[in-house]
Scaffold this motif. Structure first.
Motif, PDB file in Angstrom:
ATOM      1  N   CYS A  26      18.635  -4.452 -58.141  1.00  0.00           N
ATOM      2  CA  CYS A  26      19.936  -5.040 -57.932  1.00  0.00           C
ATOM      3  C   CYS A  26      19.991  -6.543 -58.631  1.00  0.00           C
ATOM      4  O   CYS A  26      19.372  -7.401 -58.394  1.00  0.00           O
ATOM      5  CB  CYS A  26      20.080  -5.232 -56.396  1.00  0.00           C
ATOM      6  SG  CYS A  26      21.801  -5.988 -56.231  1.00  0.00           S
ATOM      7  N   GLU A  33      10.789   4.847 -59.554  1.00  0.00           N
ATOM      8  CA  GLU A  33      11.187   3.801 -60.251  1.00  0.00           C
ATOM      9  C   GLU A  33      10.856   3.076 -61.201  1.00  0.00           C
ATOM     10  O   GLU A  33      11.337   2.355 -62.247  1.00  0.00           O
ATOM     11  CB  GLU A  33      11.954   2.800 -59.424  1.00  0.00           C
ATOM     12  CG  GLU A  33      12.609   3.034 -57.860  1.00  0.00           C
ATOM     13  CD  GLU A  33      13.877   2.463 -58.182  1.00  0.00           C
ATOM     14  OE1 GLU A  33      14.613   2.497 -59.150  1.00  0.00           O
ATOM     15  OE2 GLU A  33      14.456   2.193 -56.763  1.00  0.00           O
ATOM     16  N   HIS A  39      21.415   0.093 -71.253  1.00  0.00           N
ATOM     17  CA  HIS A  39      21.445  -0.484 -69.937  1.00  0.00           C
ATOM     18  C   HIS A  39      21.159  -1.901 -70.129  1.00  0.00           C
ATOM     19  O   HIS A  39      21.617  -2.865 -69.580  1.00  0.00           O
ATOM     20  CB  HIS A  39      20.298   0.387 -68.838  1.00  0.00           C
ATOM     21  CG  HIS A  39      20.035  -0.491 -67.980  1.00  0.00           C
ATOM     22  ND1 HIS A  39      18.841  -1.339 -67.914  1.00  0.00           N
ATOM     23  CD2 HIS A  39      20.581  -0.836 -66.771  1.00  0.00           C
ATOM     24  CE1 HIS A  39      18.765  -1.839 -66.490  1.00  0.00           C
ATOM     25  NE2 HIS A  39      19.796  -1.627 -66.013  1.00  0.00           N
TER      26      HIS A  39
HETATM   27  C1  HEM Z   1      22.128  -2.267 -58.381  1.00  0.00           C
HETATM   28  C2  HEM Z   1      21.377  -2.527 -53.671  1.00  0.00           C
HETATM   29  C3  HEM Z   1      24.299  -6.474 -53.531  1.00  0.00           C
HETATM   30  C4  HEM Z   1      25.586  -5.491 -58.105  1.00  0.00           C
HETATM   31  C5  HEM Z   1      21.814  -2.026 -57.013  1.00  0.00           C
HETATM   32  C6  HEM Z   1      20.874  -0.964 -56.632  1.00  0.00           C
HETATM   33  C7  HEM Z   1      20.505  -0.979 -55.252  1.00  0.00           C
HETATM   34  C8  HEM Z   1      21.584  -2.148 -54.835  1.00  0.00           C
HETATM   35  C9  HEM Z   1      19.796  -0.069 -54.384  1.00  0.00           C
HETATM   36  C10 HEM Z   1      20.116   0.392 -57.573  1.00  0.00           C
HETATM   37  C11 HEM Z   1      18.781   0.127 -57.879  1.00  0.00           C
HETATM   38  C12 HEM Z   1      18.215   1.056 -58.810  1.00  0.00           C
HETATM   39  O1  HEM Z   1      18.904   1.991 -59.171  1.00  0.00           O
HETATM   40  O2  HEM Z   1      16.987   1.220 -58.558  1.00  0.00           O
HETATM   41  C13 HEM Z   1      22.093  -3.606 -53.083  1.00  0.00           C
HETATM   42  C14 HEM Z   1      22.181  -4.261 -51.703  1.00  0.00           C
HETATM   43  C15 HEM Z   1      23.103  -5.287 -51.742  1.00  0.00           C
HETATM   44  C16 HEM Z   1      23.458  -5.363 -53.034  1.00  0.00           C
HETATM   45  C17 HEM Z   1      21.508  -3.513 -50.589  1.00  0.00           C
HETATM   46  C18 HEM Z   1      23.401  -5.969 -50.640  1.00  0.00           C
HETATM   47  C19 HEM Z   1      22.769  -6.175 -49.549  1.00  0.00           C
HETATM   48  C20 HEM Z   1      25.116  -6.654 -54.611  1.00  0.00           C
HETATM   49  C21 HEM Z   1      25.916  -7.624 -55.208  1.00  0.00           C
HETATM   50  C22 HEM Z   1      26.395  -7.495 -56.543  1.00  0.00           C
HETATM   51  C23 HEM Z   1      25.508  -6.099 -56.524  1.00  0.00           C
HETATM   52  C24 HEM Z   1      26.571  -8.677 -54.125  1.00  0.00           C
HETATM   53  C25 HEM Z   1      27.269  -7.930 -57.160  1.00  0.00           C
HETATM   54  C26 HEM Z   1      28.349  -8.752 -57.021  1.00  0.00           C
HETATM   55  C27 HEM Z   1      24.690  -4.509 -58.371  1.00  0.00           C
HETATM   56  C28 HEM Z   1      24.576  -4.297 -60.069  1.00  0.00           C
HETATM   57  C29 HEM Z   1      23.550  -3.155 -60.108  1.00  0.00           C
HETATM   58  C30 HEM Z   1      22.999  -2.827 -58.782  1.00  0.00           C
HETATM   59  C31 HEM Z   1      25.506  -4.535 -60.956  1.00  0.00           C
HETATM   60  C32 HEM Z   1      23.231  -2.378 -61.141  1.00  0.00           C
HETATM   61  C33 HEM Z   1      21.575  -2.930 -61.693  1.00  0.00           C
HETATM   62  C34 HEM Z   1      21.207  -2.311 -62.963  1.00  0.00           C
HETATM   63  O3  HEM Z   1      21.390  -1.045 -63.070  1.00  0.00           O
HETATM   64  O4  HEM Z   1      20.354  -2.898 -63.835  1.00  0.00           O
HETATM   65  N1  HEM Z   1      22.001  -2.646 -55.954  1.00  0.00           N
HETATM   66  N2  HEM Z   1      23.299  -4.087 -53.755  1.00  0.00           N
HETATM   67  N3  HEM Z   1      24.672  -5.648 -55.675  1.00  0.00           N
HETATM   68  N4  HEM Z   1      23.734  -4.011 -57.958  1.00  0.00           N
HETATM   69 FE1  HEM Z   1      23.057  -4.082 -55.895  1.00  0.00          FE
END
Ligand code: HEM
Length: 414
Positions: free
Chosen positions: A363, A65, A106
């Motif tokens: 995230c 990562e 990004h």
């Molecule tokens: C990215 C997990 C809740 C929006 C991610 C990634 C993971 C993750 C694993 C990708 C990381 C990577 O590629 O290195 C989680 C978990 C959550 C959660 C476990 C809850 C327990 C949320 C919530 C939102 C959200 C509540 C928005 C309402 C996003 C967005 C990305 C993302 C927009 C893209 C970030 C990027 O590419 O810069 N999340 N997420 N997530 N998450 Fe979450």
């Protein structure tokens, strides 16, 4: 400490942890342990998704990562998950979204939505999240069987997303429906279901286009759609990118938080002694929340494509290779988390989990997820709620979303 990789000792059955039946039947944890104990990195030469590397351990996932210029998230190179490909000969629908983009695109697009998740925004949202959580918990039937996934987890996450988007309240259940259609890999097994999926996603496009037009008229507002319309990085975004990022937020905020909310009931049932610690000391709630997210790890993996030959844990990954980082495995690694299969609200290093990923794609919604889950714990404790699972849960049938379709429960108070 991991031992050296000995490929000859591992069969294809050991190496292919992507098989949906392993996840549905919940045979996956021992499989992950076998592979992880054999070494941090393994090559699976064939699977339904083609050959892939599995990165099993905390340290190596952080390493991958941390090198986003070598390990690409770009959709053009295969995207961020394995699975979900359409049937032979059918066209794939691709919505560009920043989780599946590399720098520099990004960076700009992430910056647009990040202000919706600052600590001060969380303070602004706190009271309404608490109010909705309390109302919902008070409305649950006592002493009667119901599905916690549907009545609580889906409803609370949906209400949250509807608030973030300022989405028409009466239509809010469309959000998880669209999210399921967009990510439900089971649903696209044959051509007929693939076409049906196209149709539903097209209806979603039309709906969001209408919201976009209305918000454009209205001007500045704190909802996420208006933020995207008015931000410098995204105001000239193509229609497809706008939709892609909306889907990303819906899916990102939906499956993940939903499954952690169901996880809260699972841990109450599985670990009554640990739950008693939380009841005795509610100051543990922030840590218990991180620990819940570690234990559940609602997204089991993210995928990358190697852009150059590179060495990780002594193995040479070739340019073009498919690299899968198994967060669920790293979060159950004994060397990092003692008694890793157990949920412990007072675990000292719970925050070191990788369920939110690491690095530039970590995230963006992490604070919001923690806020919602922390409030759920607080409100459950305030009501002295005991939610008894009546049967084993029905689980999601794929290797990406580590979660539940149904958990039948009965609630007892006091
Ligand atoms: C990215 C997990 C809740 C929006 C991610 C990634 C993971 C993750 C694993 C990708 C990381 C990577 O590629 O290195 C989680 C978990 C959550 C959660 C476990 C809850 C327990 C949320 C919530 C939102 C959200 C509540 C928005 C309402 C996003 C967005 C990305 C993302 C927009 C893209 C970030 C990027 O590419 O810069 N999340 N997420 N997530 N998450 Fe979450």
């Amino acid at each position: 400490m991991a031992t050296a990789y000995k490929p000859s000792e591992l069969t294809l059955d050991d190496l292919d942890i992507s098989r949906p039946d392993l996840w549905r039947d919940y045979a996956i944890l021992p499989k992950l342990a076998t592979l992880r104990n054999a070494g941090p990195l393994h090559y699976c030469p064939e699977s339904d998704f083609g050959p892939y590397w599995s990165v099993m351990s905390h340290r190596e996932i952080v390493e991958v990562e941390s090198k986003p210029d070598i390990f690409s998230s770009s959709w053009d190179r295969g995207g961020i998950t394995i699975g979900g490909r359409p049937p032979e000969g059918e066209e794939e629908i691709r919505f560009p979204m920043f989780i599946a983009m590399d720098r520099p695109q990004h960076t700009g697009q992430r910056r647009t939505v990040a202000p919706a998740f600052t600590p001060s925004e969380m303070d602004r949202l706190r009271a309404s999240i608490r109010g909705r959580t309390a109302t919902l918990l008070d409305s649950l039937p006592v002493g009667e069987a119901f599905d916690w996934v549907d009545l609580v987890s889906v409803e609370l996450t949906t209400q949250m997303l509807a608030t973030l988007f300022d989405f028409p309240w009466e239509d809010r259940r469309l959000l998880p429906y669209w999210s399921d259609v967009a990510t439900d890999f089971d649903a696209i097994k044959d051509v007929e279901s693939h076409r049906k999926r196209h149709e539903i996603l097209f209806q979603m496009v039309v709906y969001f286009q209408r919201l976009w037009d209305e918000r454009k008229e209205k001007g500045l507002a704190p909802d996420l759609i208006s933020m995207m319309i008015n931000s410098d990085a995204t105001k000239d975004m193509s229609q497809l990118e706008y939709l892609g990022n909306l889907i990303l937020l819906i899916v990102g905020g939906n499956d993940t938080t939903r499954n952690s909310m169901t996880g809260a009931v699972m841990v109450q049932n599985r670990y009554p002694d640990q739950w008693a610690k939380l009841v005795a000391n509610p100051a543990l709630i922030p840590n218990a929340t991180s620990e819940l997210i570690r234990w559940q790890t609602p997204l089991a993996h993210m995928r990358r494509t190697a852009l150059a030959d590179t060495v990780v844990a002594g193995q040479t990954i070739r340019a073009g290779d498919n690299v899968v980082m198994w967060y669920l495995s790293a979060n159950r690694e004994e060397g990092m988390f003692a008694a890793a299969d157990t949920w412990m609200p007072d675990r000292e290093n719970a925050r070191r989990h990788l369920a939110f990923g690491h690095g530039i794609h970590r995230c963006v919604g992490a604070r919001l997820a923690e806020l919602q889950l922390g409030i759920l714990f607080e409100e459950m404790l305030a009501r002295n709620m005991r939610v008894r699972a009546l049967a084993e849960p029905k689980r999601v049938n794929n290797c990406f979303v580590h979660g539940y379709r149904q958990l039948m429960v009965e609630m007892m108070r006091g």
